[in-house]
Design an enzyme around this catalytic site. Sequence first.
Site, PDB file in Angstrom:
ATOM      1  N   TYR A  83       0.823  -1.207   0.000  1.00 28.18           N
ATOM      2  CA  TYR A  83       0.000   0.000   0.000  1.00 28.18           C
ATOM      3  C   TYR A  83       0.858   1.259   0.000  1.00 28.18           C
ATOM      4  CZ  TYR A  83      -4.519  -2.264   0.518  1.00 28.18           C
ATOM      5  OH  TYR A  83      -5.663  -2.990   0.284  1.00 28.18           O
ATOM      6  N   GLU A 108      -8.453  -6.823   5.175  1.00 27.84           N
ATOM      7  CA  GLU A 108      -7.663  -7.913   4.614  1.00 27.84           C
ATOM      8  C   GLU A 108      -6.978  -8.740   5.691  1.00 27.84           C
ATOM      9  OE1 GLU A 108      -5.291  -5.773   1.752  1.00 27.84           O
ATOM     10  OE2 GLU A 108      -7.130  -5.071   0.764  1.00 27.84           O
ATOM     11  N   GLY A 121     -20.176 -18.133 -17.023  1.00 27.96           N
ATOM     12  CA  GLY A 121     -20.731 -17.596 -15.785  1.00 27.96           C
ATOM     13  C   GLY A 121     -21.491 -18.611 -14.961  1.00 27.96           C
TER      14      GLY A 121
END
Length: 401
Positions: free
Chosen positions: A94, A136, A277
């Site tokens: 990050y 996370e 899908g």
Amino acid sequence: MTNEQKALASGTVPVLRAHGVALTTYFYNRMLTHNPELKHVFNSANQHNGAQPTALAMSVLAYAEHIENPEVLMQAVNRIGHKHVSLDIRPEQYAIVGKHLLASISEVLGEAASPELIDAWAAAYGQLAAIMTGVEAELYSASANKEGGWSSWRPFIVKEKVKESAEITSFYLYPSDGGKVADFLPGQFITVRLFVPELQVLQPRQYSISCAPNGQYYRISVKREHGTEDRPAGYISNMLHNQIQVGDVLEVAAPAGDFTLDLNSDAPAVFISGGVGLTPFMSMLEYMTQSRKDRPVTWIHGSRGYEVHAFRDRVIELGSQHGAMNIHNFYDKLDAQTGENYFEGFVDLEKVKDAIVPGAEYYICGPGVFIKKHFDYLRAQGIQAESIHFEEFGPAILVVE
């Protein structure tokens, strides 16, 4: 963040609406030039076709629009968190992203990027990064602490390779260490990572798990992506189809994703899919059949034709075992091999309108335009948005209300 910083960040909304994709495209080029090791993390095809910059631009715009109350974005944050965990993105990355994002804002906006504005976006990004890494961390911990769970990458052996249609092949993946594999929620995906010689980088790809939880293996069912004028042929899908054989080892990240079957609901379930899908719905349907739940199911699927229709016989078999399931298939063009409950043309919910009932849960998976079409139809029929769940393969760029 101070109130002044929030005002400065939200004041960039018009610029982000007009030039957000240009900004994020510049950002990705800058970051991957200065930190080429991150090429191992990002899908090169999504960079090439602009899907990844578009997804980031929309995320940054949404964050700027809700800077006063970012909690309203927690559903989107959770979905992105699942994607990040599946790619083994870690907190230290990050800082790299933040460095290049701020530099890109400064370089693209030029004189309009005052020191105060850059400070405001630095504070905003710091706030967002703290939210994301917190989400996370919880996901990593939950995954690693499951029986058979793990964090980061784990080697799996391909023990079976089964052709499901002219385009889709299933791979049965067993852990090379002989241990158990973590259970997952039907609808979740795993990430497979391979080294691509043409690019000289590792490339991750996410594939829905197409079987019910079983504690021993995962099955993914992969469509070979031939490519078009707008999108190159799929590196990983073609490597899996052409090169990976039984006995080969793949790196796999633990199951993730928030497009999941509600295991506690008894409401009718309506599955609406296009092409490949249908893969997450195979997991959901197998689970529902094995658990002997008498929850009514409606299966609505669209394919170009019989030869590319994967799992057609398996769905019929599961439907007969389930006992409370209706199946409707749409082909671009019908042929002699089709039977009852087949329709010609694209999926049209108006033709199966009896399946659209209040109180049902609707699950849609396919391309963005496919999802948008059927989401809008369901909303026009009075179905509440919270009863409609969808999964868009690739970076999430679809916005529906």
